[in-house]
Design a protein around this motif. Structure first.
Motif, PDB file in Angstrom:
ATOM      1  N   ALA A 239      73.053 -52.818 -60.293  1.00  0.00           N
ATOM      2  CA  ALA A 239      73.215 -51.147 -61.379  1.00  0.00           C
ATOM      3  C   ALA A 239      71.874 -51.054 -61.569  1.00  0.00           C
ATOM      4  N   PRO A 240      70.994 -50.968 -61.310  1.00  0.00           N
ATOM      5  CA  PRO A 240      69.793 -51.351 -62.575  1.00  0.00           C
ATOM      6  C   PRO A 240      69.655 -49.633 -63.191  1.00  0.00           C
ATOM      7  N   GLY A 241      69.815 -48.989 -62.014  1.00  0.00           N
ATOM      8  CA  GLY A 241      69.519 -47.854 -62.389  1.00  0.00           C
ATOM      9  C   GLY A 241      70.322 -47.322 -63.458  1.00  0.00           C
ATOM     10  N   GLU A 242      71.651 -47.424 -63.327  1.00  0.00           N
ATOM     11  CA  GLU A 242      72.515 -47.101 -64.452  1.00  0.00           C
ATOM     12  C   GLU A 242      72.235 -47.732 -65.827  1.00  0.00           C
ATOM     13  N   ALA A 243      72.603 -48.966 -65.914  1.00  0.00           N
ATOM     14  CA  ALA A 243      71.369 -50.266 -67.221  1.00  0.00           C
ATOM     15  C   ALA A 243      70.076 -49.004 -67.823  1.00  0.00           C
ATOM     16  N   LEU A 244      69.301 -48.485 -66.947  1.00  0.00           N
ATOM     17  CA  LEU A 244      68.017 -47.758 -67.794  1.00  0.00           C
ATOM     18  C   LEU A 244      68.649 -46.927 -68.670  1.00  0.00           C
ATOM     19  N   VAL A 245      69.552 -46.019 -67.973  1.00  0.00           N
ATOM     20  CA  VAL A 245      69.736 -44.442 -68.023  1.00  0.00           C
ATOM     21  C   VAL A 245      70.642 -44.531 -69.321  1.00  0.00           C
ATOM     22  N   GLU A 246      71.932 -45.337 -69.798  1.00  0.00           N
ATOM     23  CA  GLU A 246      72.504 -45.989 -71.126  1.00  0.00           C
ATOM     24  C   GLU A 246      70.656 -46.258 -71.667  1.00  0.00           C
ATOM     25  N   CYS A 247      69.706 -47.303 -71.209  1.00  0.00           N
ATOM     26  CA  CYS A 247      69.348 -46.750 -72.369  1.00  0.00           C
ATOM     27  C   CYS A 247      68.731 -46.400 -72.549  1.00  0.00           C
ATOM     28  N   LEU A 248      67.841 -45.327 -72.003  1.00  0.00           N
ATOM     29  CA  LEU A 248      67.473 -44.240 -72.842  1.00  0.00           C
ATOM     30  C   LEU A 248      67.913 -42.947 -72.901  1.00  0.00           C
ATOM     31  N   ARG A 249      69.155 -43.157 -72.896  1.00  0.00           N
ATOM     32  CA  ARG A 249      70.233 -42.160 -73.850  1.00  0.00           C
ATOM     33  C   ARG A 249      70.435 -43.034 -74.846  1.00  0.00           C
ATOM     34  N   HIS A 250      69.981 -44.100 -75.580  1.00  0.00           N
ATOM     35  CA  HIS A 250      70.680 -44.139 -76.323  1.00  0.00           C
ATOM     36  C   HIS A 250      69.397 -44.366 -77.144  1.00  0.00           C
ATOM     37  N   SER A 251      68.514 -44.897 -76.567  1.00  0.00           N
ATOM     38  CA  SER A 251      66.430 -44.853 -77.879  1.00  0.00           C
ATOM     39  C   SER A 251      66.234 -43.423 -77.685  1.00  0.00           C
ATOM     40  N   LEU A 252      66.668 -42.152 -76.973  1.00  0.00           N
ATOM     41  CA  LEU A 252      66.268 -40.812 -77.271  1.00  0.00           C
ATOM     42  C   LEU A 252      67.200 -40.097 -77.566  1.00  0.00           C
ATOM     43  N   ALA A 253      68.289 -41.035 -77.954  1.00  0.00           N
ATOM     44  CA  ALA A 253      69.383 -39.718 -79.589  1.00  0.00           C
ATOM     45  C   ALA A 253      68.954 -39.009 -80.252  1.00  0.00           C
ATOM     46  N   GLY A 254      68.554 -37.893 -80.355  1.00  0.00           N
ATOM     47  CA  GLY A 254      67.938 -36.746 -81.491  1.00  0.00           C
ATOM     48  C   GLY A 254      66.429 -36.479 -81.084  1.00  0.00           C
ATOM     49  N   MET A 271      63.571 -45.613 -58.364  1.00  0.00           N
ATOM     50  CA  MET A 271      65.182 -45.724 -59.546  1.00  0.00           C
ATOM     51  C   MET A 271      64.577 -45.372 -61.365  1.00  0.00           C
ATOM     52  N   GLU A 272      63.464 -45.689 -61.643  1.00  0.00           N
ATOM     53  CA  GLU A 272      62.989 -45.914 -62.618  1.00  0.00           C
ATOM     54  C   GLU A 272      63.104 -44.204 -63.285  1.00  0.00           C
ATOM     55  N   SER A 273      61.864 -43.730 -62.253  1.00  0.00           N
ATOM     56  CA  SER A 273      61.591 -42.095 -62.400  1.00  0.00           C
ATOM     57  C   SER A 273      62.746 -41.490 -62.426  1.00  0.00           C
ATOM     58  N   GLU A 274      64.269 -41.684 -61.333  1.00  0.00           N
ATOM     59  CA  GLU A 274      65.735 -41.268 -61.047  1.00  0.00           C
ATOM     60  C   GLU A 274      66.215 -41.446 -62.447  1.00  0.00           C
ATOM     61  N   ALA A 275      66.218 -42.206 -62.824  1.00  0.00           N
ATOM     62  CA  ALA A 275      67.242 -42.327 -64.127  1.00  0.00           C
ATOM     63  C   ALA A 275      66.284 -41.527 -65.334  1.00  0.00           C
ATOM     64  N   VAL A 276      65.126 -41.672 -65.321  1.00  0.00           N
ATOM     65  CA  VAL A 276      64.271 -40.602 -67.055  1.00  0.00           C
ATOM     66  C   VAL A 276      64.891 -39.097 -66.497  1.00  0.00           C
ATOM     67  N   ALA A 277      64.852 -38.840 -65.060  1.00  0.00           N
ATOM     68  CA  ALA A 277      65.214 -37.433 -64.836  1.00  0.00           C
ATOM     69  C   ALA A 277      66.649 -36.975 -64.670  1.00  0.00           C
ATOM     70  N   GLU A 278      67.538 -38.032 -64.971  1.00  0.00           N
ATOM     71  CA  GLU A 278      68.742 -37.653 -65.361  1.00  0.00           C
ATOM     72  C   GLU A 278      69.581 -37.345 -66.693  1.00  0.00           C
ATOM     73  N   VAL A 279      68.536 -38.270 -67.018  1.00  0.00           N
ATOM     74  CA  VAL A 279      68.350 -38.468 -69.310  1.00  0.00           C
ATOM     75  C   VAL A 279      67.673 -37.053 -69.721  1.00  0.00           C
ATOM     76  N   LEU A 280      66.736 -37.153 -68.782  1.00  0.00           N
ATOM     77  CA  LEU A 280      65.725 -35.915 -68.897  1.00  0.00           C
ATOM     78  C   LEU A 280      64.944 -34.277 -68.194  1.00  0.00           C
ATOM     79  N   GLY A 281      65.399 -34.164 -67.177  1.00  0.00           N
ATOM     80  CA  GLY A 281      64.573 -33.491 -66.338  1.00  0.00           C
ATOM     81  C   GLY A 281      63.442 -34.028 -66.204  1.00  0.00           C
TER      82      GLY A 281
END
Length: 355
Positions: A239-254, A271-281
């Motif tokens: 599930a690389p998409g879920e792993a990328l979501v966690e990376c983004l949430r951690h790195s974009l905190a604040g 998949m990568e664009s969808e992960a970003v959309a989940e975190v940032l819209g």
């Protein structure tokens, strides 16, 4: 202390230097795909995105290039272009280059020679250093007289994230005054054979991208971009998409979603664009996928994503001070991202040459 990118260059299917790559990225039209050059490992004909007008002997001279592989030649050439804009300040300038596994063509050919040539299976000794994956970094440093730390990272598509992380560590610990960081990947029939064996059906390309990174000074906004955060994750349960979501949430905190100006994704799937959309819209001003423009460039894809964002931001007043994100996912299950804050770009110098 933070790491700041103050210069960069690229050799890609768009041409040689920063200006050629920036123009191609801004145009958004894929570079031409040409017939793949024949070699003994290419099972069937096809097309690839190749660097135009690139002959190592013509670009670098005859001395030291007789057995040089294309990956090393791309790295040496591109670091020379980047070095023209950012000359080393002292003897502590280092080199950090990412790779998938080095030159597949050289490794295949050297191994074949060791098994098939007349006993005692004479091989070309001049080819041996280029069969090692650290050839590009080592030869680039010696070619350009750089005597600081020299590192090769077998990070594949995560070479952009891994390289910037390693460079930042060298700067924080005082091991280097500045670092040329990036990656190079050649095209060959051997690489085509390996990629097809893993199920990769993307059209391949070749490229090199090199950034120059210095230690940032508090309150000094000069430079192109400041490295705000880096993160990597190993995907579990495929599930690389879920792993990328966690990376983004951690790195974009604040970081507020409306601060994000640009996004670069390493692959051509969604998949990568969808992960970003989940975190940032989905409200991101600029989105770029280098693989759609210059093909799958393997390890070079990560650094190409970062410099593509820098190319798009150049001259854009609306981008200044905002955040850009480059993501990467490799087939071994690793996912990662790098978050940069765009600065005023005052360190760029127009020398009237290809950069």
């Amino acid at each position: 202390m933070t790491a700041v990118i103050t210069g960069w260059s690229a050799t890609s299917p768009f041409g040689h230097g920063r200006d050629a790559f920036a123009a191609g990225v801004r145009a958004g039209v894929p570079a031409p795909a040409v017939p793949a050059p024949p070699d003994s490992w290419l099972l069937a004909g096809g097309t690839a995105h190749l660097v135009p007008d690139f002959d190592p002997v013509e670009r670098l001279g005859r001395k030291g290039t007789g057995a040089m592989d294309r990956t090393t030649a791309l790295a040496v050439h591109t670091l020379g272009l980047a070095r023209a804009d950012e000359p080393p300040s002292d003897g502590r300038t280092g080199v950090v280059l990412g790779t998938t596994s080095g030159s597949a063509l050289t490794q295949f050919s050297f191994t074949a020679d060791s098994l098939t040539r007349r006993k005692p299976y004479f091989v070309n000794p001049a080819q041996m250093p280029f069969a090692l994956m650290n050839s590009a970094a080592a030869r680039s440093a010696s070619w350009h007289g750089l005597t600081g730390p020299n590192t090769t990272l077998a990070a594949g598509r995560l070479s952009g994230v891994a390289g910037l992380r390693y460079a930042g560590r060298l700067l924080r610990t005082g091991r280097a005054a500045g670092v040329f960081v990036g990656a190079a990947e050649e095209y060959s029939g051997a690489r085509e054979l390996l990629e097809r064996g893993t199920g990769n059906d993307l059209r391949l390309g070749e490229a090199a991208a090199i950034m120059f990174v210095r230690a940032g000074v508090s309150g000094n906004r000069s430079g192109l971009a400041e490295v705000v955060a880096l993160d990597t994750r190993l995907a579990s349960d495929d599930a690389p998409g879920e792993a990328l979501v966690e990376c983004l949430r951690h790195s974009l905190a604040g970081v507020a979603p409306d601060e994000v100006w640009g996004l670069a994704v390493s692959g051509v799937d969604t998949m990568e664009s969808e992960a970003v959309a989940e975190v940032l819209g989905t409200r991101i001003d600029r989105v770029v996928a280098p693989a759609r423009l210059v093909g799958d460039t393997g390890a070079a894809g990560g650094p190409l994503g970062v410099v593509a964002l820098l190319a798009l931001a150049e001259g854009e007043d609306a981008a200044r001070g905002r955040v850009v994100v480059a993501t990467a996912v490799d087939r071994d299950g690793m996912a990662g991202c790098v978050v940069l804050r765009l600065l005023d770009g005052s360190s760029m110098r127009d020398r009237g040459v290809a950069r």
